[in-house]
Motif scaffolding. Structure first.
Motif, PDB file in Angstrom:
ATOM      1  N   VAL A   6      -1.224  28.715  -7.950  1.00  0.00           N
ATOM      2  CA  VAL A   6       0.097  28.252  -7.511  1.00  0.00           C
ATOM      3  C   VAL A   6       1.523  29.434  -7.930  1.00  0.00           C
ATOM      4  CG1 VAL A   6      -0.414  25.958  -6.792  1.00  0.00           C
ATOM      5  CG2 VAL A   6       0.545  26.362  -8.933  1.00  0.00           C
ATOM      6  N   ILE A   7       1.088  29.551  -9.370  1.00  0.00           N
ATOM      7  CA  ILE A   7       1.934  30.599  -9.865  1.00  0.00           C
ATOM      8  C   ILE A   7       2.516  32.096  -9.082  1.00  0.00           C
ATOM      9  CG2 ILE A   7       2.843  31.377 -11.901  1.00  0.00           C
ATOM     10  CD1 ILE A   7       1.547  29.488 -13.289  1.00  0.00           C
ATOM     11  N   GLY A   8       0.814  31.943  -8.354  1.00  0.00           N
ATOM     12  CA  GLY A   8       1.370  33.195  -7.801  1.00  0.00           C
ATOM     13  C   GLY A   8       1.785  33.149  -6.280  1.00  0.00           C
ATOM     14  N   ILE A  68      -3.160  39.200  -6.015  1.00  0.00           N
ATOM     15  CA  ILE A  68      -4.971  38.162  -5.490  1.00  0.00           C
ATOM     16  C   ILE A  68      -4.817  38.015  -3.982  1.00  0.00           C
ATOM     17  CG2 ILE A  68      -6.774  36.941  -5.808  1.00  0.00           C
ATOM     18  CD1 ILE A  68      -7.232  38.881  -7.234  1.00  0.00           C
ATOM     19  N   ILE A  69      -3.512  37.003  -3.359  1.00  0.00           N
ATOM     20  CA  ILE A  69      -3.689  36.020  -2.255  1.00  0.00           C
ATOM     21  C   ILE A  69      -3.046  37.254  -1.444  1.00  0.00           C
ATOM     22  CG2 ILE A  69      -2.257  34.650  -1.243  1.00  0.00           C
ATOM     23  CD1 ILE A  69      -0.887  33.547  -4.194  1.00  0.00           C
ATOM     24  N   THR A  70      -2.785  38.124  -1.578  1.00  0.00           N
ATOM     25  CA  THR A  70      -2.912  39.943  -0.820  1.00  0.00           C
ATOM     26  C   THR A  70      -3.350  40.313  -0.306  1.00  0.00           C
ATOM     27  OG1 THR A  70      -1.140  40.598  -1.838  1.00  0.00           O
ATOM     28  CG2 THR A  70       0.294  39.315   0.453  1.00  0.00           C
ATOM     29  N   GLN A  74      -7.594  33.064   3.952  1.00  0.00           N
ATOM     30  CA  GLN A  74      -6.464  32.062   3.427  1.00  0.00           C
ATOM     31  C   GLN A  74      -6.887  31.524   1.825  1.00  0.00           C
ATOM     32  OE1 GLN A  74      -4.855  30.801   6.683  1.00  0.00           O
ATOM     33  NE2 GLN A  74      -5.733  32.434   7.071  1.00  0.00           N
ATOM     34  N   ASN A  75      -5.836  31.221   1.383  1.00  0.00           N
ATOM     35  CA  ASN A  75      -5.324  30.750   0.552  1.00  0.00           C
ATOM     36  C   ASN A  75      -4.965  29.126   0.440  1.00  0.00           C
ATOM     37  OD1 ASN A  75      -4.442  30.082  -1.964  1.00  0.00           O
ATOM     38  ND2 ASN A  75      -2.543  29.874  -1.832  1.00  0.00           N
TER      39      ASN A  75
END
Length: 293
Positions: A187-189, A206-208, A278-279
């Protein structure tokens, strides 16, 4: 006309020390045709090969145990035998399948060699979970005073390693025309955190990256997703630690590695076949509005 044409339920009990006794439940519901729903919570990863990078960490170990308990052959990957062999022994002692693999995610040649060895021995890679890396922990600092070696290590392990490992796995998965790739972000990302800027950057990447890779691999029937945990218990936890952690979320409890493994198992299963890029946030509501530390 009865919407449910047929309900078949079979229950099989098995003994296990991972997460307590597991019970196999299989149900097939034939509803208004042509729909058919299958539910299975045991053996759904039978004959699947799951590669867990960072398998000796708290979250990695939980993922290894969960997927192995549901039938997968798990490749526990880490940097030292001393950390991964106990996990392998823990799983195999219970009658499940696991193998150790030493891998250096900072070395592209070593990554290539290890993935080639896995494919040579097991013939396929069905699931990749990238859980290696983490924050600088005791070395964290404001970016203006952070040591370049810490920055390089965080970015290389958390982001570059994830890209390279998924690249190698994707080569094999495209040949198979099937695969599940799961990254562990944070969640810090999503929101950042003072004193952890390089970590936040790596996890946001990582998310993108998950989204972009999902776009590239979706047509090959490869599902790429990631999980963003909140604060998760690592090792033993004291009442004082619990009191501190529960103030960081809105569920007023603390996350366990098993909570992340549950999400990973879902994303690795056929039940998530229509979910890509999805995240999945697993944080007890922490990111609804960050609280505390």
């Amino acid at each position: 006309m009865n919407a449910i044409k047929k309900i078949v339920k079979k229950f099989f009990s098995i003994d296990s020390q991972i997460g307590g006794a597991l019970r196999k439940r299989y149900a097939s519901f034939h509803v208004t045709r042509p729909y058919e729903i299958h539910l299975s919570t045991q053996g759904r990863f039978k004959e699947k090969v799951a590669v867990i990078i960072g398998g000796s960490g708290a979250i990695g170990r939980a993922c290894c145990c969960r997927l192995a308990a549901e039938g997968a052959t798990v490749i526990v990957c880490g940097t030292h035998n001393e950390s991964i062999v106990p996990i392998v022994n823990e799983i195999t002692t219970l009658g499940y399948k696991a193998n150790a693999c030493i891998i250096n995610v900072e070395d592209e040649k070593d990554i290539t060699t290890r993935f080639e060895e896995i494919v040579s021995e097991f013939k396929h890679i069905d699931i990749l979970v990238y859980s290696a890396g983490g924050s600088a922990r005791e070395k964290h600092a404001n970016i203006v005073s952070q040591d370049i070696s810490v920055i390089d290590n965080i970015l290389t392990t958390n982001l570059r390693g994830a890209i390279l490992c998924s690249q190698k796995a994707a080569v094999q998965m495209r040949k198979q025309k099937f695969g599940k790739i799961i990254f562990i972000s944070s969640v810090i990302g999503l929101h950042g955190k003072a004193g952890y800027s390089e970590y936040a950057a790596s996890k946001a990447g990582i998310i993108t990256y998950t989204k972009s890779l999902a776009m590239e691999l979706g047509k090959a029937k490869i599902n790429v997703n990631c999980i963003s945990p909140g604060i998760v218990q690592r090792g033993e936890i004291t009442p004082e630690m619990i009191d501190k952690i529960v103030k960081t979320n809105y569920s007023h409890t603390y996350g366990k590695p098993e909570d992340i493994a549950n999400a990973a198992a879902f994303l690795a299963s056929d039940e998530s076949s229509f979910i890509i890029g999805q995240n999945i946030i697993v944080d007890g509501g922490r990111s609804l509005g960050l609280r505390g530390d």
